[in-house]
Design a protein around this motif. Structure first.
Motif, PDB file in Angstrom:
ATOM      1  N   ASP A   1      14.273 -20.925  28.764  1.00 29.28           N
ATOM      2  CA  ASP A   1      15.103 -22.058  28.993  1.00 29.28           C
ATOM      3  C   ASP A   1      14.622 -22.949  28.060  1.00 29.28           C
ATOM      4  N   TYR A   2      14.931 -23.056  26.683  1.00 26.95           N
ATOM      5  CA  TYR A   2      14.592 -23.970  25.819  1.00 26.95           C
ATOM      6  C   TYR A   2      15.120 -25.220  26.149  1.00 26.95           C
ATOM      7  N   ARG A   3      16.483 -25.536  26.825  1.00 31.12           N
ATOM      8  CA  ARG A   3      16.914 -26.811  27.031  1.00 31.12           C
ATOM      9  C   ARG A   3      16.209 -27.268  28.093  1.00 31.12           C
ATOM     10  N   GLY A   4      15.655 -26.669  29.303  1.00 29.65           N
ATOM     11  CA  GLY A   4      14.922 -27.324  30.177  1.00 29.65           C
ATOM     12  C   GLY A   4      13.575 -27.870  29.712  1.00 29.65           C
ATOM     13  N   ILE A   5      13.032 -27.135  28.714  1.00 30.04           N
ATOM     14  CA  ILE A   5      11.623 -27.827  28.174  1.00 30.04           C
ATOM     15  C   ILE A   5      12.151 -29.027  27.292  1.00 30.04           C
ATOM     16  N   ALA A   6      13.209 -29.101  26.730  1.00 33.80           N
ATOM     17  CA  ALA A   6      13.575 -30.392  26.075  1.00 33.80           C
ATOM     18  C   ALA A   6      14.017 -31.388  26.743  1.00 33.80           C
ATOM     19  N   GLU A   7      14.494 -31.346  27.668  1.00 31.15           N
ATOM     20  CA  GLU A   7      14.963 -32.331  28.731  1.00 31.15           C
ATOM     21  C   GLU A   7      14.113 -33.117  29.655  1.00 31.15           C
TER      22      GLU A   7
ATOM     23  N   LYS B   1       3.952 -31.623  14.757  1.00 30.43           N
ATOM     24  CA  LYS B   1       5.162 -32.077  13.870  1.00 30.43           C
ATOM     25  C   LYS B   1       5.047 -31.552  12.559  1.00 30.43           C
ATOM     26  N   ARG B   2       4.232 -31.650  11.629  1.00 31.51           N
ATOM     27  CA  ARG B   2       4.000 -31.254  10.408  1.00 31.51           C
ATOM     28  C   ARG B   2       3.908 -29.460  10.265  1.00 31.51           C
ATOM     29  N   MET B   3       3.292 -28.992  11.337  1.00 34.17           N
ATOM     30  CA  MET B   3       3.246 -27.647  11.355  1.00 34.17           C
ATOM     31  C   MET B   3       4.474 -26.976  11.724  1.00 34.17           C
ATOM     32  N   VAL B   4       5.360 -27.630  12.653  1.00 34.37           N
ATOM     33  CA  VAL B   4       6.728 -27.302  13.381  1.00 34.37           C
ATOM     34  C   VAL B   4       7.751 -27.276  11.979  1.00 34.37           C
ATOM     35  N   ILE B   5       7.861 -28.354  11.380  1.00 34.90           N
ATOM     36  CA  ILE B   5       8.552 -28.543  10.141  1.00 34.90           C
ATOM     37  C   ILE B   5       8.249 -27.666   9.240  1.00 34.90           C
TER      38      ILE B   5
ATOM     39  N   ILE C   1      10.801 -28.056  18.640  1.00 38.57           N
ATOM     40  CA  ILE C   1       9.471 -27.542  18.916  1.00 38.57           C
ATOM     41  C   ILE C   1       9.453 -26.378  19.995  1.00 38.57           C
ATOM     42  N   ALA C   2      10.149 -26.496  20.949  1.00 37.34           N
ATOM     43  CA  ALA C   2      10.137 -25.488  22.162  1.00 37.34           C
ATOM     44  C   ALA C   2      10.684 -24.187  21.560  1.00 37.34           C
ATOM     45  N   ILE C   3      11.454 -24.188  20.640  1.00 39.72           N
ATOM     46  CA  ILE C   3      11.833 -22.905  19.974  1.00 39.72           C
ATOM     47  C   ILE C   3      11.018 -22.224  19.229  1.00 39.72           C
ATOM     48  N   VAL C   4       9.937 -23.019  18.439  1.00 39.11           N
ATOM     49  CA  VAL C   4       8.861 -22.354  17.585  1.00 39.11           C
ATOM     50  C   VAL C   4       7.639 -22.303  18.260  1.00 39.11           C
ATOM     51  N   LEU C   5       7.331 -23.029  19.621  1.00 43.23           N
ATOM     52  CA  LEU C   5       6.043 -22.893  20.253  1.00 43.23           C
ATOM     53  C   LEU C   5       6.351 -22.629  21.614  1.00 43.23           C
ATOM     54  N   GLN C   6       5.429 -21.586  22.176  1.00 43.82           N
ATOM     55  CA  GLN C   6       5.353 -21.476  23.596  1.00 43.82           C
ATOM     56  C   GLN C   6       4.486 -22.694  24.166  1.00 43.82           C
TER      57      GLN C   6
END
Length: 386
Positions: free
Chosen positions: A179-185, A248-252, A351-356
């Motif tokens: 649930d990426y959206r739950g993490i993001a919200e 941020k720099r790593m995720v970008i 970020i949640a899509i890239v990192l656990q």
């Protein structure tokens, strides 16, 4: 007393008859695709002199604002951003109230946006073709866009009309999905809430791994910080702005490698005709049972098998559009888009899509808390597919 009871019973019977007539009229209008109900934002009111029905024609200026809100939601903008857009438009709701998140979510998941109607949480389908009935009114989005809006709002419809977001979380957990959206919200202010975890090593050799909470300046700390959220530990703390910048720099960099060349796709789901045929069959089974053409035993046998196929087909459709929306969200990604287009919600989602998780290790013994920020004490944990 007897006369009073008879009068009361007759009155209740009339009330029931009126309710049935109203319900039947609403359903008939839905099957005919006739516009009805109170005026919706974006549509004109009824005008008997001009022969115009309520919600039949778009009100140009309101429809423009509504379409812009739809586009913001499709881009994954935070609800606060969409509410602000509606506030800045100068319009109030049709009831004269200020805009807020819940009414905006209801407005942007109303199937009338794309010409559909829904009764008791179930889309109205043509009894012969099984396809959703298309209303005779002007629309502001396509059915595919509406389904993406529904997914964007974490709303799951069913015949019982239950649209609570808890059903979405239960569905995600039951199907073993992320649930990426739950993490993001989770928060509106801190970028790494629910991603940053405490890396303090306990006496038994295991790490704390409690989620770190964002905290504002307190005491001698003049900056926002992430701090271990476990009161039994609470031993790791780090400056929020420096952590955010490093991650941020790593995720970008990862997103540019994975999505910069990806082109957005707006493909229709391949199984729409199959689902429509199943829904038409579902209605045939109901009609046959009501007409007495099949018995209860046969009805249940046919119904259970058909319902299972419908559910599987609908799940396949939802997964298809969810996957397409996730790819389109990051398609053509660039650092410039991150800085100029992404709001906080979109950044947390990316970020949640890239990192656990991001493990924040404590400072080594002897190192001062005022020493230079050490990025090596941050341990990003990528998701498996990356």
């Amino acid at each position: 007393m007897l006369r009073g009871l008879l009068t009361s019973a007759m009155g209740e019977r009339e009330v029931v008859k009126v309710k049935r007539r109203v319900s039947r009229n609403v359903r008939d209008q839905a099957f005919e695709g006739t516009p009805s109900g109170p005026r919706r934002f974006g549509w004109k009111p009824a005008d008997p002199k001009a022969g115009r029905k309520v919600n039949e024609k778009l009100e140009p200026e309101e429809a423009k604002v509504l379409r812009e809100a739809v586009e913001l939601a499709l881009k994954g903008k935070h609800w606060a951003t969409i509410v602000k857009h509606l506030d800045d438009s100068g319009y109030l709701t049709v009831r004269g109230n200020k805009w807020s998140t819940t009414p905006v979510q209801y407005m942007l998941t109303n199937p009338a946006l794309c010409g559909y109607r829904m009764i008791n949480g179930e889309l109205v389908h043509d009894r012969k073709t099984g396809k959703p009935v298309i209303g005779k009114w002007e629309t502001v989005c396509t059915p595919e866009e509406w389904r993406r809006l529904v997914a964007r709002c974490n709303v799951w419809f069913n015949p019982e009309g239950d649209t609570a977001s808890t059903r979405y979380r239960e569905k995600v957990k039951r199907e073993g999905r992320k649930d990426y959206r739950g993490i993001a919200e989770a928060t509106r202010r801190f970028l790494l809430t629910n991603i940053a975890r405490c890396g303090y090593v306990k006496d038994d050799g295991t790490m704390c791994l409690a989620k770190m909470k964002g905290m504002g300046p307190t005491g001698t700390n003049k900056q926002d910080r992430y701090r271990c959220g476990d009161p039994r530990c609470n031993k790791v703390s780090r400056r929020a702005d420096l952590m955010d910048d490093a991650i941020k720099r790593m995720v970008i960099k990862v997103l540019e490698e994975q999505y910069s060349e990806l082109v957005p796709q707006e493909r229709s789901w391949y199984g729409e005709e199959t689902l429509n045929a199943l829904l038409a069959k579902q209605q045939e089974i109901k009609d046959a049972y009501k007409a007495g053409e099949i018995g209860l035993s046969e009805y249940l046998e046919f119904k259970d098998d058909n319902d299972a196929q419908v559910a599987a087909s609908q799940k396949d459709r939802d997964d298809f559009y969810a996957e397409q929306a996730a790819k389109n969200f990051l398609a053509g990604f660039s650092a410039e888009r991150w800085e100029k287009e992404f709001d906080m919600r979109q950044r947390r989602t990316a970020i949640a899509i890239v990192l656990q998780a991001v493990i924040v290790h404590p400072l080594p013994q002897g190192r001062s808390r005022s020493s230079r920020f050490d990025v090596d004490l941050l341990e990003p944990v990528p998701r498996k597919r990356y």
